[in-house]
Design a protein around this motif. Structure first.
Motif, mmCIF file in Angstrom:
data_model
loop_
_atom_site.group_PDB
_atom_site.id
_atom_site.type_symbol
_atom_site.label_atom_id
_atom_site.label_comp_id
_atom_site.label_asym_id
_atom_site.label_seq_id
_atom_site.Cartn_x
_atom_site.Cartn_y
_atom_site.Cartn_z
ATOM 1 N N LYS A 105 -39.601 -1.920 16.057
ATOM 2 C CA LYS A 105 -38.371 -0.856 15.840
ATOM 3 C C LYS A 105 -38.951 0.505 15.887
ATOM 4 C CE LYS A 105 -34.197 -0.004 13.174
ATOM 5 N NZ LYS A 105 -33.437 -0.638 11.875
ATOM 6 N N PRO A 106 -38.238 1.404 16.662
ATOM 7 C CA PRO A 106 -38.697 2.928 16.650
ATOM 8 C C PRO A 106 -38.836 3.504 15.264
ATOM 9 C CG PRO A 106 -37.057 2.528 18.350
ATOM 10 C CD PRO A 106 -37.129 1.376 17.656
ATOM 11 N N TYR A 107 -39.766 3.985 14.851
ATOM 12 C CA TYR A 107 -40.241 4.532 13.560
ATOM 13 C C TYR A 107 -39.260 6.062 13.606
ATOM 14 C CZ TYR A 107 -42.980 6.830 10.048
ATOM 15 O OH TYR A 107 -43.268 7.421 8.955
ATOM 16 N N LYS A 108 -38.588 6.038 12.564
ATOM 17 C CA LYS A 108 -37.589 7.344 12.360
ATOM 18 C C LYS A 108 -38.766 8.384 12.012
ATOM 19 C CE LYS A 108 -33.254 5.317 11.892
ATOM 20 N NZ LYS A 108 -31.960 5.201 11.046
ATOM 21 N N LEU A 109 -38.620 9.475 12.362
ATOM 22 C CA LEU A 109 -39.763 10.509 11.946
ATOM 23 C C LEU A 109 -39.123 11.943 11.904
ATOM 24 C CD1 LEU A 109 -42.872 11.103 11.387
ATOM 25 C CD2 LEU A 109 -43.113 11.250 13.965
ATOM 26 N N SER A 110 -39.187 12.469 10.922
ATOM 27 C CA SER A 110 -38.377 13.807 10.612
ATOM 28 C C SER A 110 -39.595 14.880 10.979
ATOM 29 C CB SER A 110 -37.775 13.794 9.390
ATOM 30 O OG SER A 110 -38.660 13.598 8.235
ATOM 31 N N ILE A 111 -39.239 15.969 11.454
ATOM 32 C CA ILE A 111 -40.371 17.127 11.796
ATOM 33 C C ILE A 111 -39.673 18.002 11.548
ATOM 34 C CG2 ILE A 111 -42.070 17.809 13.189
ATOM 35 C CD1 ILE A 111 -41.961 15.269 14.682
ATOM 36 N N ALA A 112 -40.410 19.437 11.014
ATOM 37 C CA ALA A 112 -39.910 20.570 10.823
ATOM 38 C C ALA A 112 -40.638 21.548 11.690
ATOM 39 C CB ALA A 112 -39.706 21.250 9.383
ATOM 40 N N LEU A 113 -40.276 22.380 12.802
ATOM 41 C CA LEU A 113 -41.184 23.090 13.608
ATOM 42 C C LEU A 113 -40.650 24.385 13.623
ATOM 43 C CD1 LEU A 113 -41.655 20.583 16.742
ATOM 44 C CD2 LEU A 113 -43.450 20.916 14.530
ATOM 45 N N ARG A 114 -41.429 25.349 13.915
ATOM 46 C CA ARG A 114 -41.005 26.527 14.343
ATOM 47 C C ARG A 114 -40.359 26.744 15.635
ATOM 48 N NH1 ARG A 114 -45.973 30.531 14.529
ATOM 49 N NH2 ARG A 114 -45.996 30.093 12.189
ATOM 50 N N GLN A 115 -39.405 27.335 15.651
ATOM 51 C CA GLN A 115 -38.669 27.672 16.867
ATOM 52 C C GLN A 115 -39.260 28.609 17.797
ATOM 53 O OE1 GLN A 115 -34.502 28.920 16.385
ATOM 54 N NE2 GLN A 115 -34.320 29.403 18.447
ATOM 55 N N VAL A 116 -39.380 28.177 18.938
ATOM 56 C CA VAL A 116 -39.845 29.110 20.095
ATOM 57 C C VAL A 116 -38.847 29.194 21.306
ATOM 58 C CG1 VAL A 116 -41.699 29.412 21.574
ATOM 59 C CG2 VAL A 116 -42.226 28.492 19.260
ATOM 60 N N GLY A 117 -38.327 30.451 21.252
ATOM 61 C CA GLY A 117 -37.355 30.217 22.517
ATOM 62 C C GLY A 117 -35.969 29.764 21.964
ATOM 63 N N ASP A 118 -35.103 29.179 22.743
ATOM 64 C CA ASP A 118 -34.020 28.271 22.616
ATOM 65 C C ASP A 118 -34.279 27.212 21.781
ATOM 66 O OD1 ASP A 118 -32.540 30.760 23.275
ATOM 67 O OD2 ASP A 118 -32.281 30.187 25.256
ATOM 68 N N ILE A 119 -33.383 26.864 21.095
ATOM 69 C CA ILE A 119 -33.629 25.509 20.394
ATOM 70 C C ILE A 119 -33.195 24.181 21.620
ATOM 71 C CG2 ILE A 119 -32.693 23.730 18.679
ATOM 72 C CD1 ILE A 119 -32.187 26.089 16.708
ATOM 73 N N PRO A 120 -34.013 23.491 21.660
ATOM 74 C CA PRO A 120 -33.862 22.310 22.859
ATOM 75 C C PRO A 120 -32.679 21.499 22.192
ATOM 76 C CG PRO A 120 -36.127 22.570 22.153
ATOM 77 C CD PRO A 120 -35.298 23.396 21.135
ATOM 78 N N ALA A 121 -31.970 21.169 23.264
ATOM 79 C CA ALA A 121 -30.712 20.235 23.164
ATOM 80 C C ALA A 121 -31.156 18.936 22.491
ATOM 81 C CB ALA A 121 -29.991 20.206 24.525
ATOM 82 N N LYS A 122 -30.606 18.418 21.603
ATOM 83 C CA LYS A 122 -30.968 17.046 21.238
ATOM 84 C C LYS A 122 -30.890 15.866 22.314
ATOM 85 C CE LYS A 122 -32.063 13.793 18.384
ATOM 86 N NZ LYS A 122 -33.534 13.716 17.834
ATOM 87 N N GLY A 123 -31.808 15.019 22.381
ATOM 88 C CA GLY A 123 -31.734 14.052 23.335
ATOM 89 C C GLY A 123 -32.256 14.701 24.739
ATOM 90 N N ASN A 124 -32.812 15.791 24.912
ATOM 91 C CA ASN A 124 -33.312 16.024 26.045
ATOM 92 C C ASN A 124 -34.505 15.266 26.688
ATOM 93 O OD1 ASN A 124 -36.038 17.426 25.560
ATOM 94 N ND2 ASN A 124 -34.704 18.117 23.842
ATOM 95 N N GLU A 125 -34.455 15.200 28.146
ATOM 96 C CA GLU A 125 -35.742 14.549 28.595
ATOM 97 C C GLU A 125 -36.855 14.515 28.033
ATOM 98 O OE1 GLU A 125 -35.474 13.800 33.266
ATOM 99 O OE2 GLU A 125 -34.514 15.844 32.979
ATOM 100 N N VAL A 126 -37.447 15.673 27.809
ATOM 101 C CA VAL A 126 -38.788 15.708 27.056
ATOM 102 C C VAL A 126 -38.882 15.225 25.895
ATOM 103 C CG1 VAL A 126 -40.538 17.227 26.146
ATOM 104 C CG2 VAL A 126 -39.167 18.045 28.236
ATOM 105 N N GLU A 127 -37.741 15.335 24.776
ATOM 106 C CA GLU A 127 -38.002 14.698 23.457
ATOM 107 C C GLU A 127 -37.831 12.949 23.776
ATOM 108 O OE1 GLU A 127 -36.364 17.076 20.440
ATOM 109 O OE2 GLU A 127 -35.298 15.327 19.518
ATOM 110 N N GLN A 128 -36.890 12.716 24.720
ATOM 111 C CA GLN A 128 -36.844 11.212 24.882
ATOM 112 C C GLN A 128 -38.090 10.661 25.474
ATOM 113 O OE1 GLN A 128 -33.316 9.727 27.396
ATOM 114 N NE2 GLN A 128 -32.097 11.263 26.751
ATOM 115 N N ALA A 129 -38.846 11.421 26.214
ATOM 116 C CA ALA A 129 -39.913 10.621 26.524
ATOM 117 C C ALA A 129 -41.089 10.608 25.545
ATOM 118 C CB ALA A 129 -40.611 11.825 27.645
ATOM 119 N N ILE A 130 -41.064 11.767 24.516
ATOM 120 C CA ILE A 130 -41.969 11.489 23.562
ATOM 121 C C ILE A 130 -41.695 10.444 22.759
ATOM 122 C CG2 ILE A 130 -42.590 12.753 21.408
ATOM 123 C CD1 ILE A 130 -42.370 15.435 22.944
#
Length: 518
Positions: free
Chosen positions: A55-80
């Motif tokens: 099962k996918p491992y649930k992982l919480s991460i806090a990062l510094r915002q660079v530019g606009d906040i990416p939309a949840k579920g975007n292609e890049v995040e899905q690929a990761i």
């Protein structure tokens, strides 16, 4: 750094298509897709197929915002998520309030499993108090993390221990970014001595290099935080003529840069430039964003507080507005050749809080995720984007951005927040000659880098009063440049710094140096 060979993009691209298509590459199932899925590429019990199993491992991460906040579920995040078999919950913290927010999170102990932090006193104290996992003993088990230059890790150690994985950046990025067309027109060469610097600055201020009939240009401009952070102007110039990088060390004795002659020679240069109106007179309140605007308006001949890679963005940005502008780069150099102030080699680091990652088994799961971020598909994703959307393959082995603006909006937040570095597990980019020159220079010039010997030493006094102590010296620098104090006045400010805690900092650095085996 040991680079892994990059496979020809024909196969890499095919593998990436498989990944997007199936979403189960890490499981090795390749259901519904042509070809066969490959395993993650990492090894060991906490990576490769084991890391992606189940099962996918649930992982919480806090990062510094660079530019606009990416939309949840975007292609890049899905690929990761698909590649690492995770379900990510990323909290983006605005840059302006980043350290304050981190302090609140640490104080409340409400922390994610991965926390982006800066190497600042509060974070260092939190590590000393046992808030984060020590990662040094585990590093060897994660091939991508272990392959990186040891200096990246040494530069974020706290009391000799490693409490995070750095957001890797080249150590040798310091460079003079300059208008080559201005130098050619004036028949000048890049300066190497303080007299050279004065003469170039005078020529660019008085000879109307932009040809607009006005005396409104400068060789360079200062801004209010000109000697703060990791790209300090005074320090960079002082190092180029033989000075120290923030601190000097000789047989265990430590000296701050402002007690050295090269540093004072640079201050005297800017004092003279200010008196002769050859630098902007309002620099003490001048924001760096205003400096950017002046540069894009064609009024600045050199940037001294940026990195070698910035030359490409300047060239692109001015291509249409000032087509004659020709930018070039060179390492800072003095009479004895190139000599640059080494940068820390990171853009902060990723710590793993013990309150959110309860045991060693879960720690290894988190480390496996971080290691997989530097596998070739993930490195390519973070640094080039998605093939067909952000980049294309050329000549079968290289990549070329097709929509760099879109990459900046959609991919850059992940590139700047997660783990990657140019030259490692990412295909070569087909770019302009000046862009390639900047990338190569940042990597190669580590050979000229002078490190800060106090970077990872412990000083309780500095941890408690560092902001106050730094402010004393920064105010003294500015007053000296503006002619408000003379040599005796500057020395009086240094004495004030010493009494306010500076002398204690020196002694504590020397003790820490000995304790760490210096």
């Amino acid at each position: 750094m040991t680079s892994k060979p990059i496979q020809p993009l024909a196969s890499s691209s095919k593998r990436w298509v498989n990944l997007i298509c199936s979403g189960v590459l890490t499981l090795g199932l390749a259901a519904g897709c042509a070809g066969t899925g490959e395993k993650a590429g990492s090894s060991g019990e906490n990576s490769g197929e084991n890391a992606g199993a189940g099962k996918p491992y649930k992982l919480s991460i806090a990062l510094r915002q660079v530019g606009d906040i990416p939309a949840k579920g975007n292609e890049v995040e899905q690929a990761i998520e698909k590649y690492t078999n995770t379900e990510l919950a990323i909290q983006w913290i605005p840059q302006a309030a980043f350290d304050d927010k981190i302090n609140v999170m640490i104080a409340s102990n409400e922390l994610p499993q991965i926390l982006k932090v800066n190497y600042v006193p509060n974070v260092m104290n939190a590590a000393r108090n046992g808030l984060f996992w020590e990662l040094g003993p585990y590093l060897k088990d994660y091939p991508n993390l272990a392959a990186q230059d040891q200096r990246y890790y040494d530069n974020i150690k706290i009391d000799g221990k490693l409490f995070g994985i750095p957001n890797y950046r080249d150590i040798g990025r310091a460079a003079v970014v300059y208008r080559k067309d201005w130098f050619d027109k004036a028949g000048l060469t890049l300066p190497a001595t303080m007299d050279d610097w004065y003469n170039v600055m005078k020529a660019f201020s008085e000879s109307d290099p932009d040809g607009n009939g006005k005396q409104d240009s400068y060789g360079t401009m200062l801004f209010k935080n000109y000697n703060a952070g990791t790209q300090p102007v005074i320090t960079r110039l002082a190092v180029s003529i033989g000075g120290v990088n923030r601190w000097g060390e000789d047989n265990g004795k430590f000296t701050p840069e402002f007690k050295t002659q090269p540093y004072m020679d640079v201050l005297k240069l800017f004092r003279r430039l200010y008196a002769d109106k050859l630098i902007n007179q309002d620099f003490a309140v001048y924001d760096v964003t205003e400096l950017d605007k002046a540069m894009y308006d064609g009024r600045v001949g050199m940037r001294l507080n940026v990195s070698a890679q910035n030359v490409q963005s300047y060239s692109v940005a001015m291509k249409d507005t000032i087509p004659a502008a020709e930018w070039d780069i060179a390492p800072f150099a003095g009479p004895d050749g190139p000599r640059i102030a080494g940068e820390p080699g990171n853009f902060g680091f990723l710590a793993i809080p013990k309150s959110a990652v309860k045991d060693e088994a879960e720690l290894k799961r988190v480390l496996a995720f971080l290691d997989k971020l530097m596998d070739e598909p993930m490195s390519t994703l973070q640094m080039r984007g998605i093939e067909g959307k952000h980049y294309e393959v050329v000549d079968g082995t290289k990549t070329k951005f097709t929509d760099f603006a879109l990459f900046q909006r959609e991919v850059k937040p992940y590139r700047d927040g997660l783990l990657n570095i140019e030259g490692y597990n990412v295909p070569e980019i087909d770019d302009t000659p000046i862009a390639l020159k900047g990338t190569k220079m940042a990597r190669d010039n580590v050979q000229y880098a002078v490190p800060n010997p106090a970077l990872t030493l412990n000083s309780p006094t500095y941890n408690e009063r560092g902001v106050e102590l730094d402010l004393i010296i920064r105010d003294a620098e500015t007053k000296y440049i503006m002619g408000q104090i003379d040599d005796a006045g500057f020395q009086a400010e240094v004495d004030k710094w010493a009494k306010a805690g500076g002398d204690a900092v020196v002694k504590e650095y020397e003790s820490s140096f000995v304790e760490l085996g210096g």
